[in-house]
Scaffold this active site. Structure first.
Site, short mmCIF file in Angstrom:
data_model
loop_
_atom_site.label_atom_id
_atom_site.label_comp_id
_atom_site.label_asym_id
_atom_site.label_seq_id
_atom_site.Cartn_x
_atom_site.Cartn_y
_atom_site.Cartn_z
N ALA A 61 31.56 -9.63 50.44
CA ALA A 61 30.37 -9.54 51.26
C ALA A 61 30.76 -9.60 52.73
O ALA A 61 31.81 -10.13 53.09
CB ALA A 61 29.39 -10.67 50.93
N ASP A 62 29.88 -9.06 53.55
CA ASP A 62 30.05 -9.20 54.99
C ASP A 62 28.69 -9.39 55.63
O ASP A 62 27.71 -8.76 55.21
CB ASP A 62 30.74 -7.97 55.60
CG ASP A 62 31.18 -8.24 57.03
OD1 ASP A 62 32.17 -8.97 57.20
OD2 ASP A 62 30.52 -7.76 57.96
N THR A 63 28.63 -10.27 56.61
CA THR A 63 27.39 -10.58 57.30
C THR A 63 27.53 -10.20 58.77
O THR A 63 28.46 -10.64 59.44
CB THR A 63 27.05 -12.08 57.19
OG1 THR A 63 26.99 -12.45 55.81
CG2 THR A 63 25.71 -12.38 57.85
#
Length: 201
Positions: A76-78
């Protein structure tokens, strides 16, 4: 009761974020391994926030998948975005102050990209957008928040699950996405590829 995972195929979390581990535990999932990808997360020239988030989640998943063949690999990346601008992870107080000053009295977007590989090589992805509204911050409020140290390593210079919750009157969308992983969408991806876990708690 501790969360259990009845299936025999491991789940590897491609992340260095303890927040993502905690979020998965919240819904009863304990990764078999946590293996950060350690990639260059610098935005490319003229790269827009959604494309940046997707690219990094994909890249993390690809790197870690190569190290764990036959496993489920979750990455995931935010990204915190103000307009077309990608805000950095705050590594020093000056950067955190600049981010908080920019976000003060405005709405911004938190983009959470999730990439999941199944053990058979299938890939599924989601991009989740949450709108966050920050109240107008006084200089003393920013100073006090900086003194807390809570901003360190946080995209946009704040952590909504901590003291900065007092700065946010409204969010539109997934709260867990702002923390670091959109849980509803992540659970749906895992179910869709056949990953099983004990959801009774």
């Amino acid at each position: 009761m501790s969360p259990t995972r009845p299936d025999s195929i491991p789940l590897v979390l491609a992340s260095a974020s303890p927040r993502r581990v905690d979020l998965l535990r919240q819904i009863g999932i304990v990764p078999s391994a946590v293996d950060p990808a350690d990639i260059d997360e610098s935005p490319r020239r003229q790269e827009l926030p959604p494309a940046h988030a997707r690219r990094l989640a994909d890249a993390k998943a690809e790197v870690v998948r190569a190290r764990h063949p036959g496993a489920f690999v979750l990455a995931a990346d935010t990204v915190v975005a103000c307009g077309r601008r990608i805000l950095p992870k705050a590594t020093d107080a000056r950067t955190a102050r600049d981010c908080l000053t920019l976000l003060s009295g405005r709405r911004h977007r938190v983009l959470g990209a999730v990439t999941l590989f199944g053990p058979d090589g299938r890939r599924v992805r989601r991009l989740v957008t949450t709108v966050v509204i920050v109240k107008r911050l006084s200089a003393s409020e920013i100073d006090a928040y900086l003194a807390s140290g809570e901003w360190e390593g946080k995209a946009g210079g704040y952590a909504i699950q901590g003291r900065a919750a007092a700065f946010v009157p409204t969010i539109i969308g997934s709260y867990s996405n702002v923390v670091g992983l959109p849980l509803h969408e992540t659970a749906a991806l895992l179910r869709g590829l056949g990953f099983a876990w004990d959801e009774r708690g």
